[in-house]
Design a protein around this motif. Sequence first.
Motif, short mmCIF file in Angstrom:
data_model
loop_
_atom_site.label_atom_id
_atom_site.label_comp_id
_atom_site.label_asym_id
_atom_site.label_seq_id
_atom_site.Cartn_x
_atom_site.Cartn_y
_atom_site.Cartn_z
N SER A 56 0.84 -1.20 0.00
CA SER A 56 0.00 0.00 0.00
C SER A 56 0.87 1.25 0.00
CB SER A 56 -0.91 0.03 1.24
OG SER A 56 -1.80 -1.06 1.27
N GLY A 92 -1.01 0.14 -9.40
CA GLY A 92 -2.32 -0.34 -8.96
C GLY A 92 -2.45 -0.42 -7.45
N ALA A 112 0.51 5.44 -8.07
CA ALA A 112 -0.65 4.56 -7.91
C ALA A 112 -1.09 4.00 -9.26
CB ALA A 112 -1.79 5.34 -7.26
N THR A 126 -8.61 6.27 -9.52
CA THR A 126 -9.01 6.01 -10.89
C THR A 126 -9.16 7.33 -11.64
OG1 THR A 126 -11.33 5.99 -10.20
CG2 THR A 126 -10.18 3.87 -10.27
N ARG A 143 -8.81 3.81 -4.19
CA ARG A 143 -8.20 3.50 -5.48
C ARG A 143 -8.27 4.75 -6.34
NH1 ARG A 143 -5.33 -1.43 -5.81
NH2 ARG A 143 -6.32 -2.87 -4.33
N PRO A 162 -3.28 0.47 -3.59
CA PRO A 162 -4.25 1.32 -2.89
C PRO A 162 -3.53 2.43 -2.14
CG PRO A 162 -3.89 -0.71 -1.66
CD PRO A 162 -3.12 -0.85 -2.95
#
Length: 226
Positions: A30, A140, A136, A187, A185, A142
Amino acid sequence: MLSRTAAALVPFFGRLTVTLDGDAELAPGSIVAANHTSLSDPAIVLAALRRLDVEPVVMAAAGLWRVPLLGRALARGGHIPVRRADPRAAGCLEDAAAALARGRIVLIYGEGGIPDVALGTETPPRPFRSGLARLAAATGAPVVPLGQTGARRVMSGSGPGQLAVLATAPLRRPDLRVHIGAPVRLTGDLPTATTRAHTAVTAAWLTAVGRSVAPPAPVAAVAATV
């Protein structure tokens, strides 16, 4: 080593409280994103995470590697120097991605510096740089938002005044509060992801600030792994 040292020293300078959202999680791989207000807050954040059995890899200004003792400790701990305005700047994100791939937790400061505000004043997180969102997106991973308050009462100002604040902190013992939110997350495109990260860290900071005024019973700690 840095985390252990911070955990030992911070209680001498203030009263540290660590709280978590009910769905907070510090899973291997993380990214912890924290607000940055003072030269003292990295030690406070490390001490807070140490309470949860987490010893992160820290992304920090490359100039710290030139400080005697501290520089050697940073190098031995595998922490990551951030070189801004340097052809090697992108390399720090590659190093961070490699650490995440090994299951380490990486601590990053999205603001990239500390605010120039009045002595002891708490301010919301300033706009984030894009590095957090780029890391991130590439991995990918968190993002765990962390808000801290009280660090500017341990060290703030400049020159001799800054040292005076630090020297008197053990007598004043200010409240140092760290709140950890639920992972998010990131995005969307880079600006959207950066804004979402900033919003999450600001929410964690607001929780920490609120608890510095009317502290509740700490939330039960969730399982945390390195």
